[in-house]
Design a protein around this motif. Structure first.
Motif, mmCIF file in Angstrom:
data_model
loop_
_atom_site.group_PDB
_atom_site.id
_atom_site.type_symbol
_atom_site.label_atom_id
_atom_site.label_comp_id
_atom_site.label_asym_id
_atom_site.label_seq_id
_atom_site.Cartn_x
_atom_site.Cartn_y
_atom_site.Cartn_z
ATOM 1 N N ALA A 50 0.833 -1.211 0.000
ATOM 2 C CA ALA A 50 0.000 0.000 0.000
ATOM 3 C C ALA A 50 0.865 1.256 0.000
ATOM 4 O O ALA A 50 0.579 2.220 -0.722
ATOM 5 C CB ALA A 50 -0.938 -0.005 1.202
ATOM 6 N N ASN A 53 2.379 1.713 -3.424
ATOM 7 C CA ASN A 53 1.370 2.209 -4.367
ATOM 8 C C ASN A 53 1.147 3.701 -4.176
ATOM 9 O O ASN A 53 1.004 4.448 -5.149
ATOM 10 C CB ASN A 53 0.064 1.431 -4.232
ATOM 11 N N SER A 76 -4.304 2.385 -3.187
ATOM 12 C CA SER A 76 -3.586 2.445 -1.921
ATOM 13 C C SER A 76 -4.511 2.836 -0.775
ATOM 14 O O SER A 76 -4.432 2.265 0.321
ATOM 15 C CB SER A 76 -2.423 3.439 -2.024
#
Length: 128
Positions: A50, A53, A76
């Motif tokens: 995450a 991203n 994300s």
């Protein structure tokens, strides 16, 4: 038992990518961030994925690739919400607010920024 260096390598690559972005060279930051994300995926580390991203989305904003940036930042944010990563969620909301302003969507930008501020207040988080 042998030590697994992959988590440290993923972190170092992510940091290298972020440093390149902050230094004004987002194109140079992409490759290490993509490699870090791949390692985090192998390690089954959703927090690392995450974060990568998000950082890739920030790089895309700086490169003017706003549709790609939006896709990465929204993905994300979804990941971070599912992980209950409140600090990361506020970071994503603020990034999305800037992106919406670049895309001339000021209402969406204001909503995203307001949501980030409310979340910070509710959690007693100061602005970093």
């Amino acid at each position: 038992r042998a030590l697994d260096a992959r988590p440290s390598l993923a972190s170092a690559l992510a940091n290298l990518g972020c440093l390149a972005i902050e230094a004004g060279d987002p194109r140079e930051g992409m490759a290490p961030l993509e490699e870090a994300r791949s390692l985090y995926e192998i390690l089954e580390d959703p927090v690392g994925v995450a974060k990568c991203n998000h950082d890739l989305g920030e790089a895309m904003v700086r490169l003017g690739k706003l549709d790609s940036a939006r896709s990465l930042l929204v993905d994300s944010l979804r990941q971070r919400v599912l992980l209950c990563d409140h600090r990361g969620s506020t970071e994503n909301l603020e990034s999305l607010a800037r992106l919406f302003l670049y895309q001339e969507e000021p209402v969406k930008g204001a909503v995203a920024l307001s949501a980030a501020e409310r979340l910070r207040e509710e959690l007693g988080m100061s602005r970093a």
